[in-house]
Design a protein around this motif. Structure first.
Motif, PDB file in Angstrom:
ATOM      1  N   CYS A  69     -25.219 -16.436 -18.184  1.00  0.00           N
ATOM      2  CA  CYS A  69     -26.347 -17.016 -18.903  1.00  0.00           C
ATOM      3  C   CYS A  69     -27.410 -15.944 -19.155  1.00  0.00           C
ATOM      4  O   CYS A  69     -27.865 -15.278 -18.227  1.00  0.00           O
ATOM      5  CB  CYS A  69     -26.937 -18.165 -18.080  1.00  0.00           C
ATOM      6  N   CYS A  72     -30.910 -17.197 -17.228  1.00  0.00           N
ATOM      7  CA  CYS A  72     -31.091 -17.234 -15.772  1.00  0.00           C
ATOM      8  C   CYS A  72     -30.107 -16.362 -15.002  1.00  0.00           C
ATOM      9  O   CYS A  72     -30.322 -16.087 -13.825  1.00  0.00           O
ATOM     10  CB  CYS A  72     -31.005 -18.674 -15.267  1.00  0.00           C
ATOM     11  N   ASN A  74     -26.924 -17.186 -14.367  1.00  0.00           N
ATOM     12  CA  ASN A  74     -25.856 -18.002 -13.802  1.00  0.00           C
ATOM     13  C   ASN A  74     -24.536 -17.698 -14.529  1.00  0.00           C
ATOM     14  O   ASN A  74     -24.538 -17.284 -15.680  1.00  0.00           O
ATOM     15  CB  ASN A  74     -26.230 -19.475 -14.007  1.00  0.00           C
ATOM     16  N   CYS A  81     -26.537 -21.562 -19.835  1.00  0.00           N
ATOM     17  CA  CYS A  81     -25.688 -22.325 -18.916  1.00  0.00           C
ATOM     18  C   CYS A  81     -26.094 -23.799 -18.876  1.00  0.00           C
ATOM     19  O   CYS A  81     -27.125 -24.193 -19.432  1.00  0.00           O
ATOM     20  CB  CYS A  81     -25.788 -21.721 -17.519  1.00  0.00           C
ATOM     21  N   CYS A  84     -29.680 -24.442 -17.561  1.00  0.00           N
ATOM     22  CA  CYS A  84     -30.741 -24.090 -18.521  1.00  0.00           C
ATOM     23  C   CYS A  84     -30.790 -25.067 -19.697  1.00  0.00           C
ATOM     24  O   CYS A  84     -31.846 -25.269 -20.287  1.00  0.00           O
ATOM     25  CB  CYS A  84     -30.544 -22.668 -19.027  1.00  0.00           C
TER      26      CYS A  84
HETATM   27 ZN   LIG Z   1     -28.958 -20.418 -17.230  1.00  0.00          ZN
END
Ligand SMILES: [Zn+2]
Length: 211
Positions: A69, A72, A74, A81, A84
């Protein structure tokens, strides 16, 4: 040749090269050794329809769609993601963690309704990890963009985790946000990923201002 003899149970023949390769690939996964890898292989082969093929499909799908992502950090099968993108989450709350495993551990507790930021590690003089090696600038950018009321520093209760938290607190001190950290009912030296959900939930509930 003890291993080969064991594979004789697979159906009379010695295990083929392909099967050996599968077993050794599995044995390299975290938490699996050669013995459990062989057991997994046997299980997959016995349960072709119900275990092997669903696993194969799942691995293929994830492999094709795997992405990090860009908001963030992830790992997911989409960017941004799922976390988010989730409109039910509170944009005003941001939880900073060291690794993806920490995000997953915290999110399993289902107590944190906000969003996350993954640093990609922790500051470490010993391992030569500097601020620029982590996603600290992008964290500062997210905070400076506004709309965030509270940043929870959810570093591990290790020396390096706490050093990282102090550094982040300095970088974020001039923003109009509340800065909190997990309560350390966390065991000293404890890593989030290894904590049971109850302990983690308690630490999150009792989070306190960064001093
Ligand atoms: Zn994210």
């Amino acid at each position: 040749m003890a291993e080969r003899a064991e594979f004789a149970y697979l159906g009379g023949e010695m295990a083929s090269q392909e099967i050996e390769e599968l077993a050794s690939a599995l044995a390299r996964l975290p938490g699996l050794g050669p013995r459990s890898a062989r057991r997994a292989v046997l299980h997959l082969m016995k349960k072709r329809q119900t275990a092997l093929e669903p696993l194969l499909t799942a691995l293929q799908r994830v492999s094709e769609r795997l992405s990090v992502c860009s908001t963030c950090g992830n790992v997911d099968t989409s960017d941004p993601c799922g976390i988010c993108r989730d409109p039910r989450r509170d944009d005003r709350l941001l939880c900073v963690v060291e690794e993806v495993a920490d995000l997953w551990a915290l999110d399993r507790s289902r107590l944190f309704p906000g969003r996350y930021h993954i640093l990609g590690g922790r500051l470490s003089a010993l391992e030569g990890v500097r601020p620029e090696d982590l996603t600290i600038d992008s964290l500062v950018n997210r905070v400076s963009a506004g709309g965030i009321d509270e940043v929870v520093l959810a570093m591990n209760a290790t020396l390096e985790g706490q050093t990282t938290a102090h550094y982040l607190a300095e970088r974020l001190e001039n923003f109009p946000i509340r800065l909190t950290q997990l309560a350390h009912g966390l065991p000293v030296g404890g890593e989030l990923d290894y904590l049971d959900e109850g302990t983690l939930a308690q630490a999150l509930r009792a989070r306190r201002p960064v001093s």
